[in-house]
Design an enzyme around this catalytic site. Sequence first.
Site, PDB file in Angstrom:
ATOM      1  N   GLY A   1      -7.716   6.087  16.893  1.00  0.00           N
ATOM      2  CA  GLY A   1      -7.096   7.273  16.391  1.00  0.00           C
ATOM      3  C   GLY A   1      -5.840   7.663  16.275  1.00  0.00           C
ATOM      4  O   GLY A   1      -5.418   8.482  15.377  1.00  0.00           O
ATOM      5  N   ALA A   2      -4.992   7.016  17.147  1.00  0.00           N
ATOM      6  CA  ALA A   2      -3.411   7.603  17.158  1.00  0.00           C
ATOM      7  C   ALA A   2      -3.032   6.499  16.071  1.00  0.00           C
ATOM      8  O   ALA A   2      -2.649   5.539  16.137  1.00  0.00           O
ATOM      9  CB  ALA A   2      -2.897   7.042  18.736  1.00  0.00           C
ATOM     10  N   ASP A   3      -2.300   7.438  15.201  1.00  0.00           N
ATOM     11  CA  ASP A   3      -1.609   6.697  13.963  1.00  0.00           C
ATOM     12  C   ASP A   3      -0.120   7.700  13.970  1.00  0.00           C
ATOM     13  O   ASP A   3       0.396   7.336  12.791  1.00  0.00           O
ATOM     14  CB  ASP A   3      -2.456   6.837  12.667  1.00  0.00           C
ATOM     15  CG  ASP A   3      -2.879   8.311  12.449  1.00  0.00           C
ATOM     16  OD1 ASP A   3      -2.582   8.961  13.049  1.00  0.00           O
ATOM     17  OD2 ASP A   3      -3.457   8.367  11.118  1.00  0.00           O
TER      18      ASP A   3
ATOM     19  N   LYS B   1       0.790  -1.189   0.065  1.00  0.00           N
ATOM     20  CA  LYS B   1       0.034   0.025   0.014  1.00  0.00           C
ATOM     21  C   LYS B   1       0.759   1.426  -0.152  1.00  0.00           C
ATOM     22  O   LYS B   1       1.909   1.224   0.642  1.00  0.00           O
ATOM     23  CB  LYS B   1      -0.992   0.179   1.178  1.00  0.00           C
ATOM     24  CG  LYS B   1      -1.825   1.309   1.401  1.00  0.00           C
ATOM     25  CD  LYS B   1      -3.053   1.075   2.480  1.00  0.00           C
ATOM     26  CE  LYS B   1      -2.539   1.181   3.495  1.00  0.00           C
ATOM     27  NZ  LYS B   1      -3.608   1.024   4.583  1.00  0.00           N
TER      28      LYS B   1
ATOM     29  N   GLN C   1     -14.669   6.691   9.392  1.00  0.00           N
ATOM     30  CA  GLN C   1     -14.151   5.479  10.067  1.00  0.00           C
ATOM     31  C   GLN C   1     -15.194   5.216  11.324  1.00  0.00           C
ATOM     32  O   GLN C   1     -15.404   3.976  11.519  1.00  0.00           O
ATOM     33  CB  GLN C   1     -12.920   5.682  10.738  1.00  0.00           C
ATOM     34  CG  GLN C   1     -12.546   4.246  11.468  1.00  0.00           C
ATOM     35  CD  GLN C   1     -12.391   2.970  10.703  1.00  0.00           C
ATOM     36  OE1 GLN C   1     -12.974   1.948  11.066  1.00  0.00           O
ATOM     37  NE2 GLN C   1     -12.188   3.165   9.559  1.00  0.00           N
TER      38      GLN C   1
END
Length: 329
Positions: free
Chosen positions: A223-225, A71, A143
Amino acid sequence: METLFLDTQAVAASVDLEVLVPEIEAAFRAYEQGRTQMPPKSYIDLPKHNGDFRSMPAYVEAESWEGAAIKWVNVHPDNPDRFGLPTVMGTVIYSDPETAVPLAVIDGTELTRLRTGAAAAVATDQLAVPDASSMGVIGAGVQAYTQLRAIATVRPIDEVVIVDKDPERVSAFVDTFENEFTVREGSIAEAGHSDILSTVTPVRDPIVSLDDLAPDTHVNAMGADAAGKQELETRLLQAATVVIDDYEQCTHSGEINVPWDNGDIGDNDIDAELGAVVSETETVEQHGVSVFDSTGLAIQDVAAAHVAYEGAVEADRGTTLTLLDPAAV
């Protein structure tokens, strides 16, 4: 040699969450059992454009299939305001491991949305109380929809509380699901006192405290990316049963990354990786609050690409491309 092109609509139509969730679980099982290859995510930082590119390759040998994919995904926060484009976009190339033929070029944005929701469903199935029927969602972006739809495949969700600062997004979410669930707007504490809570926000300062949760709430922290992001207060993480998707990614950029860097939590606060839980090499029982720290793994993209490709082939969906000329061999 034909390659199938699957755009957003083709991916959405070809992926059944009832099919995808078990295949995502199979990918996590293969990961734990050493039947995958997943090099570290690589980054190209573009400070000139306030963005970056990320490449995520992986190979998965599941019980009934094998596949490989990569990806190519970006994060450009200025896109919506400056260009009317999404902050995050992605493209997935799905290949046959035996021949290396590119079987499909797939919209990675939609695929990521679906596989992220499916991962939360796998964790929920393992960690939430068996009779969980209520769900809270903090953050009413795209999401949020997949979180609810995917989790509803593993638990009989009835009541839903949605939280967002934007009333229009709340209204859109309620309108979408009003005929399927009892859904209403509420506070963070009301959402947190559901059996299941999914947090899907980009915040850097925690917004959910331990007091916001019921004694047995299962939380999907989605949420934490990136380094510096944190949705759940440190005291909550210290008290909870914490299951992560990947040690390196979570300590670098997952929900636990900030308290990890601060020395407030360590290895003893991490109870298991999800692959170990689904493989039953580690047993994690729900005894109080549980948290799934999800960063998103390339093996999930492979599983989702497999489901999208097989679904599209079965339905004769997508556009056929000729990328390789056999006569040139």
